[in-house]
Design an enzyme around this catalytic site. Structure first.
Site, PDB file in Angstrom:
ATOM      1  CG  ASP A  55      -1.734   5.641   4.024  1.00 50.62           C
ATOM      2  OD1 ASP A  55      -2.191   4.646   3.447  1.00 50.62           O
ATOM      3  OD2 ASP A  55      -0.812   5.587   4.863  1.00 50.62           O
ATOM      4  CD  GLU A  56      -3.516   2.841   7.271  1.00 54.58           C
ATOM      5  OE1 GLU A  56      -4.474   2.084   7.023  1.00 54.58           O
ATOM      6  OE2 GLU A  56      -2.433   2.440   7.745  1.00 54.58           O
ATOM      7  CE  LYS A  91      -2.061   0.568   3.909  1.00 57.42           C
ATOM      8  NZ  LYS A  91      -1.403   1.752   4.477  1.00 57.42           N
ATOM      9  CB  THR A  92       3.626   2.322   2.209  1.00 59.87           C
ATOM     10  OG1 THR A  92       2.848   1.978   3.342  1.00 59.87           O
ATOM     11  CG2 THR A  92       4.355   3.608   2.484  1.00 59.87           C
ATOM     12  CD  GLN A  95      -4.723  -3.588   7.341  1.00 59.40           C
ATOM     13  OE1 GLN A  95      -3.868  -3.244   8.132  1.00 59.40           O
ATOM     14  NE2 GLN A  95      -4.484  -3.752   6.051  1.00 59.40           N
ATOM     15  NE  ARG A 138      -0.167  -5.399  10.946  1.00 63.59           N
ATOM     16  CZ  ARG A 138      -0.313  -4.819   9.751  1.00 63.59           C
ATOM     17  NH1 ARG A 138       0.582  -3.971   9.322  1.00 63.59           N
ATOM     18  NH2 ARG A 138      -1.343  -5.088   8.979  1.00 63.59           N
TER      19      ARG A 138
END
Length: 715
Positions: A257-258, A66-67, A288, A645
DNA sequence: GTTAGGGACGCCGGT
DNA sequence: CGTCCCTAAC
């Protein structure tokens, strides 16, 4: 000028027929793209990165890059000739902002200094500094933390004439929460009261009166709370066309983002920022969404296509982070949730170890297991920095912390107590805040209450006396910029007699802080306060004065990197402990320490090995969520975040017994989230009940232990 | 009016 | 275990 390249994007999305030109200076005409996007990105990522202008929704599963996608998008736009100052990159946390900006810098080669990127709150603060006057604020406004805002609110409850002893009235924390939720979700207090059915529905008028008083007080003191950074920013955009147009013109491409963590006010802000051009790319993963308690509404991401008709949708589903075994557990974990976009994470990595299910007798044995396993893995060559212990709540980490300390295992903890909210830090920064913003009543009172013989009552009198004296001084000076120290001296007349020497010391110190040679240099200001006053005070007040003074010296060092007092104070307000620490040691990579962290704070991070601990009913999911189906779904998403994670190894641990001072030793049910995972996806590791020593458990496939009791029902 | 000390209570999460 | 609130003494 040596040349410029013109990029024309037309015929695309909803901008059909509209052609835009972007000019970049100082590069040769027709410069080829430096980055080989097709080689460095997978096809799904590439499609998103090279998406035409217009609204775009990128659904990126955990660990899918994603980043990476977002940073390449920024690089791509810049390479296509969009000036960096035309870009706005909004993130949810400071950590994400820092990471994103760092990666963009790496990619583009040099720092695009005029690229605006940061959290909603920090960008809001930045915008508001430029336009505060339009809202009746001055640009040097200071920012209240939660503690400050509750203190002020308490004053307002009193000022509203509400006798909380004779009338049932919600506690300030609850009032603060109501006001905050109302702001973030953009609903009235009445609606919230009815929704919660707390029994305070009849208090609506009073609470609204308190809220109005609170807003007025904040403005009078030239202070904003966290929510104001969003609410006043939005008000600016809504009410002042000039400002709105200015930012809509400036930010031609907005990226978020997010997005699943945005709340109503944030998504409204985004709408207002992009205006008619609609060059908006949002990235997120509805699975998330873990911030509903602060108003985050994952419907924002689900409804994005409705909100922005014609939006392009990109799904990125290849997971590069985790082994297929871990992904299988992740998929099983989230499957029980009903409200989500259908998506399938596809593993890109080769097979690894099956995640371990580790029943423990109690928290102590659990801590022993984690510590022991950390040591073994370290001996196998896994760096401590690649390991993390994740938990639902800060206090779950207690035993692990003690065990690591006992065994000398280096660790960093994202502490429950925030560095900047500790008394000594706030005491000293109050002096700086007040000199930066002499209207800040709270900081003034905090400062003067440190003096012997001065309590709330005397503080109030002194504040009034100072205000009067300072008004006179300003009138005499014929402006708004009179020095405050002389007015303080005048106000001292109303100080209790016995505090006179301390008062003289305080005014002298403030006079020094105001000196142009010192003012605006936060590091020097802190050292001055320490020497002139606080060192003595700390010695007299705290048992651990030496440690606190050491921390204050660290704070001074940290402050040294800030050119302006306002920058420093803003940063203090917006950064939490861990982030400040991370900033401080950004260049050193001596991070060979196990990380202990809440899941919330570990969001966006990845580790070779993850120990998830305290996976018991009432702990994770938390006790407060048990009655509420949607709260359970959020807990499940949080569990999904936990599992995802992990890159290589995952240990799911839970204690069978739990000690509470209320009920003593209690049996604890394993988390329902563990039951939801098909048992063949996990390997049960049984610890010997007699305590721990090396090799005391069955280690499937590693040959490290004996398989005694393997498969035995732990209950 | 201020401070110190004792007793009650709670304990998710973050900008 | 620490924080917060209340009460009693300085």
């Amino acid at each position: 000028m040596s040349g410029f390249c013109v990029v024309a994007w037309g015929e695309c999305g909803l901008n059909r027929g509209m052609t835009r030109e972007y000019v970049v200076h100082g590069v040769g005409g027709g410069m080829p793209l430096r980055i080989d996007y097709a080689a460095e990105l997978n096809p799904q990522q590439l499609a998103a990165v090279t998406a035409p202008p217009g609204p775009a929704l990128v659904l990126a599963g955990a660990g899918s890059g994603k980043t990476r996608t977002l940073t390449y998008r920024v690089a791509y736009l810049i390479e296509r000739g969009v000036s960096p100052e035309r870009l706005l990159l909004l993130t949810f946390t400071n950590k994400a902002a820092r990471e994103m900006m760092g990666r963009v810098t790496e990619l583009v080669g040099s720092e695009p200094s005029r690229l605006w990127g940061g959290t909603f709150h920090s960008i809001g603060a930045r915008v508001l500094r430029s336009h505060a006057e339009l809202l009746g604020y001055r640009p040097d406004f200071t920012i209240l933390d939660r503690e400050d805002s509750e203190a002020l609110l308490k004053v307002c409850v009193g000022a509203a004439g509400i006798d909380t002893k004779s009338v049932p009235f919600p506690k300030v924390e609850v009032v603060a929460d109501l006001i905050s939720r109302g702001t973030n979700e953009r609903v009235g207090i009445g609606t919230l009261l009815e929704r919660r059915r707390t029994g305070f529905e009849g208090m609506r008028g009073e609470i609204e009166r308190v809220a109005a008083l609170y807003a007025a007080r904040k403005q009078a003191a030239n202070v904003m709370d966290f929510d104001d950074l969003l609410a006043l920013w939005l008000r600016l955009m809504d009410e002042i066309a000039e400002v709105r147009e200015r930012y809509q013109r400036r930010f031609e491409f907005v990226m978020v983002d997010e997005y699943q963590d945005t709340n109503q006010i944030q998504s409204d802000l985004i709408d207002r920022l992009v205006g008619a051009h609609r060059h908006l790319m949002v990235v997120g993963d509805d699975s998330q969404s873990i911030y509903s308690w602060r108003g985050a509404n994952f419907r924002n991401i689900l409804d994005f296509p409705k909100r922005y008709p014609g939006a392009a949708i990109f799904k990125i589903e290849t997971n590069y982070r985790s082994t297929p075994e871990i992904l299988a557990v992740a998929n099983a974990a989230i499957a029980a949730n009903t409200e989500q976009f259908a998506k399938q994470l596809v593993a890109a990595r080769k097979s690894g170890m099956k995640p371990a299910l580790v029943p423990c007798e109690d928290a102590h044995q659990q801590a022993g297991f984690v510590a022991q396993r950390v040591v073994e893995l370290h001996e196998e060559g896994i760096g401590l920095g690649g390991m993390a212990v994740l938990y639902r709540s800060h206090f779950h980490a207690l035993e692990v912390q003690m065990e690591f300390t006992r065994r000398g295992i280096p660790f960093v903890i994202t502490s429950g107590i925030r560095f900047f909210e500790q008394a000594h830090i706030k005491d000293v920064t109050a002096w700086l805040k007040w000199t930066a913003n002499p209207a800040d009543e709270l900081s003034f009172k905090r400062m003067v209450l440190l003096l012997p013989g001065i309590g709330p009552r005397a503080g109030e009198k002194l504040w009034a006396a100072f205000g009067a004296a300072h008004e006179r001084a300003k009138a005499e000076a014929g402006g708004d910029t009179a020095a405050v120290a002389p007015s303080l001296v005048a106000a001292g007349a109303s100080a209790p007699r016995k505090s006179a020497p301390a008062w003289a010391q305080l005014t002298a110190t403030i006079a020094q802080l105001e000196d142009p040679g010192v003012f605006g240099r936060p590091a020097d200001m802190i050292r001055l306060v320490l020497e002139a006053f606080y060192e003595d005070y700390a010695e007299d007040t705290f048992a651990n004065a030496a440690q606190r003074l050491e921390e204050l010296n660290q704070l001074a060092t940290y402050a040294g990197q800030f050119a302006s007092l306002t920058d420093f104070l803003t940063q203090l307000s917006l950064l939490n402990n861990m982030e400040a620490e991370a900033e401080q040691r950004a260049d050193q990579d001596d991070e060979d320490r196990v990380r202990l962290s809440t899941v919330h704070q570990a969001k966006g991070l990845e580790f070779d090995v993850v120990f998830a601990i305290m996976l018991g009913e009432g702990l994770f999911p938390s006790g407060r969520s048990l009655e509420d189906a949607s709260a359970i779904e959020e807990e499940r998403r949080l569990f999904y975040v936990t599992v995802t994670r992990a890159k290589d190894e995952l240990y799911l641990c839970y204690p069978l017994l739990r000690f509470t001072q209320a009920q003593g030793m209690q049996r604890l049910m394993p988390s329902r989230f563990l039951d939801e995972i098909r048992s063949d996806l996990l390997e049960v590791w049984n610890l010997r009940s007699s305590g721990l020593s090396a090799g005391a458990w069955a280690v499937p496939g590693l040959g490290g232990g004996q398989a005694d009791g393997k498969g035995e029902d732990p209950f």
